[in-house]
Each structure stands twice: as structure tokens, then as C-alpha cells.
Design a protein around this motif. Structure first.
Motif, PDB file in Angstrom:
ATOM      1  N   ALA A  13      33.981  67.342  39.435  1.00 16.73           N
ATOM      2  CA  ALA A  13      34.740  67.590  38.209  1.00 16.73           C
ATOM      3  C   ALA A  13      34.742  69.076  37.862  1.00 16.73           C
ATOM      4  O   ALA A  13      35.791  69.650  37.519  1.00 16.73           O
ATOM      5  CB  ALA A  13      34.144  66.781  37.056  1.00 16.73           C
ATOM      6  N   ASP A  14      33.585  69.715  37.952  1.00 14.73           N
ATOM      7  CA  ASP A  14      33.487  71.146  37.642  1.00 14.73           C
ATOM      8  C   ASP A  14      34.299  71.982  38.629  1.00 14.73           C
ATOM      9  O   ASP A  14      34.956  72.956  38.254  1.00 14.73           O
ATOM     10  CB  ASP A  14      32.029  71.588  37.665  1.00 14.73           C
ATOM     11  N   ALA A  15      34.246  71.607  39.923  1.00 17.89           N
ATOM     12  CA  ALA A  15      34.998  72.350  40.945  1.00 17.89           C
ATOM     13  C   ALA A  15      36.496  72.240  40.696  1.00 17.89           C
ATOM     14  O   ALA A  15      37.248  73.206  40.861  1.00 17.89           O
ATOM     15  CB  ALA A  15      34.646  71.839  42.340  1.00 17.89           C
ATOM     16  N   HIS A  16      36.941  71.056  40.292  1.00 17.29           N
ATOM     17  CA  HIS A  16      38.371  70.863  40.009  1.00 17.29           C
ATOM     18  C   HIS A  16      38.810  71.687  38.807  1.00 17.29           C
ATOM     19  O   HIS A  16      39.937  72.209  38.775  1.00 17.29           O
ATOM     20  CB  HIS A  16      38.645  69.379  39.775  1.00 17.29           C
ATOM     21  N   ASP A  17      37.938  71.839  37.828  1.00 12.74           N
ATOM     22  CA  ASP A  17      38.273  72.642  36.639  1.00 12.74           C
ATOM     23  C   ASP A  17      38.494  74.110  36.988  1.00 12.74           C
ATOM     24  O   ASP A  17      39.402  74.749  36.458  1.00 12.74           O
ATOM     25  CB  ASP A  17      37.155  72.528  35.599  1.00 12.74           C
ATOM     26  N   ILE A  18      37.674  74.649  37.887  1.00 14.96           N
ATOM     27  CA  ILE A  18      37.749  76.087  38.165  1.00 14.96           C
ATOM     28  C   ILE A  18      38.658  76.408  39.356  1.00 14.96           C
ATOM     29  O   ILE A  18      39.066  77.562  39.529  1.00 14.96           O
ATOM     30  CB  ILE A  18      36.339  76.679  38.421  1.00 14.96           C
ATOM     31  N   ALA A  19      38.985  75.399  40.169  1.00 14.56           N
ATOM     32  CA  ALA A  19      39.879  75.603  41.323  1.00 14.56           C
ATOM     33  C   ALA A  19      40.749  74.361  41.470  1.00 14.56           C
ATOM     34  O   ALA A  19      40.554  73.560  42.388  1.00 14.56           O
ATOM     35  CB  ALA A  19      39.079  75.883  42.592  1.00 14.56           C
ATOM     36  N   PRO A  20      41.719  74.170  40.575  1.00 16.06           N
ATOM     37  CA  PRO A  20      42.488  72.916  40.537  1.00 16.06           C
ATOM     38  C   PRO A  20      43.302  72.634  41.793  1.00 16.06           C
ATOM     39  O   PRO A  20      43.674  71.483  42.035  1.00 16.06           O
ATOM     40  CB  PRO A  20      43.389  73.090  39.308  1.00 16.06           C
ATOM     41  N   HIS A  21      43.592  73.664  42.591  1.00 14.23           N
ATOM     42  CA  HIS A  21      44.370  73.445  43.813  1.00 14.23           C
ATOM     43  C   HIS A  21      43.488  73.129  45.019  1.00 14.23           C
ATOM     44  O   HIS A  21      43.992  72.731  46.068  1.00 14.23           O
ATOM     45  CB  HIS A  21      45.223  74.681  44.132  1.00 14.23           C
TER      46      HIS A  21
END
Length: 419
Positions: free
Chosen positions: A70-78
Motif C-alpha cells: 500500500a505504501d509503495a503504491h502511494d509513492i510510486a502509483p505506476h
């Protein structure tokens, strides 16, 4: 089109190290990895197996993974996160949360599956990697740990594990080559023991072969593959060629890994370049908790313990690990452990293991015999009994027994945690 990704493996979330949880160390690694993702914004993050340490991971270990996604998706959504099951993972379990994973642009391949007509389901194993504009910049061939029961008996080409593994690689690579265009890269991610790979004596780096007879050959990898991202061996290393690599584990999983340079590999591939189309950089992972291996005669060991840094570490999970191997030609004193504990600076270390090296004579190194004060492991006892009963070494039986031991250890850890 250029593709850039991080190659990682063997996280072993939820590991207990001599009955001590590694949650803090994994939290520090994941926080560091998030910062690398934030800075570099790669197209993909690869996790090449052994995501968890046991087949039935604790809720805390699972939460740690899903919070990271979830955190990774927030900071690098692509960015996409692509994962495969290792020999420590339950492939079915990590595939069960697929709807959750899709929300975070994550995909996991846990088991080999067949189509309705009984052929290999190759579509599940060939994963596209996109750029920010949704162009396919690469294809990732995702091969989880290949269990014999899942891959043999599919057809006349899969009579045993070796022929089945060769057939699967051949079919998968051929299909990927049909799909790719000239400006797209081919990446193969696999959890396997390759011939020539350097192993440790880690309990977590459990051999998935016997006598090196089933280590796989790099000849399985077609020249069309731009990069092979391997998992299972904990030491970062190339195997034969620079583009075939183990990224290694992010933290030392045993004292035999104390000198490993833990890292992730940042890989950039540009298929349009005829030469130098592949670049990779090893990014060192800082170690959050140190390990100390103290060796020597008892007087030397005592002095080394007293010479260790003395600053207090309040948090128990942050205290440094100590393993002692002392050399002697006499039986140990009855209060030895207390003497060693007293010699250690207070409130900084965890003494997790003591072993004795018995010296038949002090002068001759040839007459040394090692006596381990640790009790035998369940695997050692099982192998002794198996051999005593007259049976030959059997890969599948060993793997099944190891799976049972892992499940039992996790159950005990869960009960201890609840208590």
C-alpha cells in the motif's frame, strides 16, 4: 523502450532467529526500500520468492507485506510489484489475496496451473510491465518454485522433474518470444538453485536439492532473455554470466551470512541498443542490527566479549546478536553460560548460541573435532532415522518433512505470541 526495475528476493518476513523475532529488522529494510522506490520510481519491483519464512505466516508478517504494498503504491502509483512463491511460501496462500494485490498494482504467481485441456497455463506466467503511459516495455516470465507434483505428468515431455523443468522453460520462453516486439525486454524471474551458485549454511537457505544433483543449468535460459532475476540463495552473486543473478537476502538470516553485502539490484534494459543494452547497479542495504561471532579459547572469548561496545540499547529487538564458539580440551564448567552473560556488556546484546570446538591436542589442527552443544535439528534426526531404516535420500520426502517442520515451528511461534 527502456525498462528499469528493482530485483529483490528472500525477504523471509516473519522469521524467528534463534527464537527472536526479526520484525524490527524487516521494518527497517522495508522503510529503506520505500525510500529507494520514491527516489528512483522504477517501472517494477521484483520479489523472487521466499517472501515469507514459513508456509503459514503470522498475521503480523502478512500485514507487514500488505502495508508495504500500500505504501509503495502511494509513492510510486505506476510501479508494479511482481512476486513469485519460493520453497518457503505457500503458493496457494499468496495467490488468495489477488483482488487486494490488484488494487496496489501487484501480481503474484504461486503455483503452476493447467488449462481446461490439460496443457500448461502460460498466460498466468507471462506478465507485462508497463510504463507510465501504459505501454508494454517488458515481459516478465514468472516461475515460482517448481514442485515435482505440480509439473510432472502433464504430457510425455514431463515424466520426471528434470524433463518437466526443461519443457516448462522451453514452452514459456517460446511463447514469450512470440509476444514480444523488438523494443520490449524479456525478464525471467525464478526461485531455484542454479549450478555454480554459492550457498551458506543458513537454516532459511534450506537446500532444495540433494547432493547438487538437481541444481539447474543456466542452459535453460534462451539467449533472448535479457535478465534472469533469481531467488533462493542468500549471497548476492552472478551465475555464469553477468545477466543471470541472485540479488540475495536483505538481512543476514544466519551467522554464516555475517559478511554478506546485502543489496538490491537496480536493472535498466534498453532493447534498442545493440551493445551495452543492460546496466545494473547494486544498492547496499544498511544493516539495522549487527551480528557478532566470537571464536577462540575461553580466556580469549571472555576478553573479546568485554571489548565489545558498551552503549546501552533499550529496545530488545534492536539489540545485537552474539554467537560464541569456544575452543577447549576439557569439559565446560557448569555455569559457563552465566559467565559468558556476565562478560557481555549489559543491555546491548542477545547471546543466542554457544558451541564448543573440542581440541584433542592443542598443537595439531588435524586432530580437531567439532562438538556442537546445540541439540540436533528435527531434520538431522529425521535424516539419521531415514538412513538407519535403510532408505535412500529422497528429495520429495525431505521437502515434505521440511514443510511439516516449518508449519510446526510457526504454530509454536503463534501460540507463544498469543501467550
Amino acid at each position: 523502450m527502456t525498462v528499469r526495475f528493482f530485483h529483490t528476493s528472500d525477504w523471509h518476513l516473519g522469521q524467528y532467529f534463534h527464537n527472536h523475532p526479526r520484525h524490527y529488522e524487516h521494518e527497517q529494510f522495508l522503510a529503506w526500500l520505500l525510500e529507494q522506490i520514491k527516489q528512483k520510481q522504477p517501472h517494477a519491483l521484483l520479489i523472487a520468492g521466499d517472501i515469507f519464512d514459513v508456509l503459514n505466516p503470522s498475521s503480523q508478517a502478512q500485514k507487514q507485506l500488505y502495508q508495504f504494498l500500500a505504501d509503495a503504491h502511494d509513492i510510486a502509483p505506476h510501479m508494479q510489484t511482481l512476486m513469485i512463491a519460493g520453497n518457503h511460501d505457500s503458493g496457494y496462500r499468496i495467490e488468495q489475496v489477488e483482488p487486494l494485490l490488484e488494487k496496489y498494482h501487484a501480481k503474484t504467481v504461486g503455483v503452476m496451473q493447467k488449462t481446461a485441456d490439460g496443457t500448461l497455463d502460460l498466460d498466468r506466467l507471462i506478465l507485462p510491465i508497463y510504463d507510465a503511459e501504459k505501454n508494454i516495455v517488458a515481459w516478465c516470465l514468472a516461475l515460482p518454485f517448481l514442485r515435482s507434483a505440480e509439473i510432472t505428468g502433464i504430457n510425455e515431455h514431463t515424466n520426471n522433474s528434470q524433463t518437466a523443468i526443461a519443457y516448462i522453460h522451453q514452452q514459456l520462453i517460446a511463447e514469450a518470444k512470440r509476444r514480444k516486439t523488438a523494443d520490449q525486454a524479456l525478464i525471467l524471474m525464478s526461485h531455484a538453485h542454479m549450478q555454480g551458485g554459492e550457498t551458506s549454511t543458513s537454516e532459511s537457505e534450506r537446500p532444495i536439492i540433494i547432493g547438487n544433483e538437481e541444481a539447474l543449468s543456466t542452459s535453460l535460459f534462451d539467449e533472448a532473455i535479457d535478465y534472469v532475476a533469481l531467488g533462493h540463495l542468500h549471497k548476492p552473486q552472478k551465475v555464469g554470466q553477468p545477466h543471470i543473478r541472485y540479488s540475495g537476502s536483505p538481512i543476514p538470516l544466519s551467522f554464516s551470512e555475517i559478511n554478506y553485502k546485502h543489496q538490491i539490484v537496480e536493472v535498466t534494459i534498453d532493447p534498442s541498443q545493440a551493445q551495452d543494452n543492460l546496466q545494473f547497479e547494486a544498492i547496499s542495504i544498511p544493516r539495522s542490527v549487527e551480528l557478532h561471532k566470537i571464536r577462540g579459547e575461553l580466556t580469549e572469548v571472555m576478553q573479546q566479549l568485554k571489548n565489545l561496545p558498551k552503549n546501552v540499547i533499550e529496545n530488545l529487538e534492536q539489540r545485537e546478536y552474539v554467537e560464541i564458539e569456544y575452543h577447549t580440551d576439557t569439559p565446560p564448567p557448569p555455569n559457563l553460560r552465566q559467565q559468558l552473560e556476565d562478560a557481555l556488556p549489559k543491555d546491548r546484546y542477545r547471546l543466542v548460541r554457544i558451541s564448543r570446538q573440542y581440541l584433542a591436542t592443542e598443537k595439531s589442527s588435524e586432530s580437531k573435532a567439532s562438538i556442537n552443544l546445540e541439540p540436533p535439528t528435527p531434520e538431522q534426526l529425521f535424516q539419521q532415522l531415514w538412513h538407519k531404516m535403510g532408505y535412500q535420500a529422497d528429495v520429495e520426502v525431505t521437502q515434505d518433512f521440511h514443510s511439516l517442520v516449518l508449519a510446526a515451528k510457526q504454530q509454536l511461534a503463534d501460540e507463544k505470541h498469543k501467550g
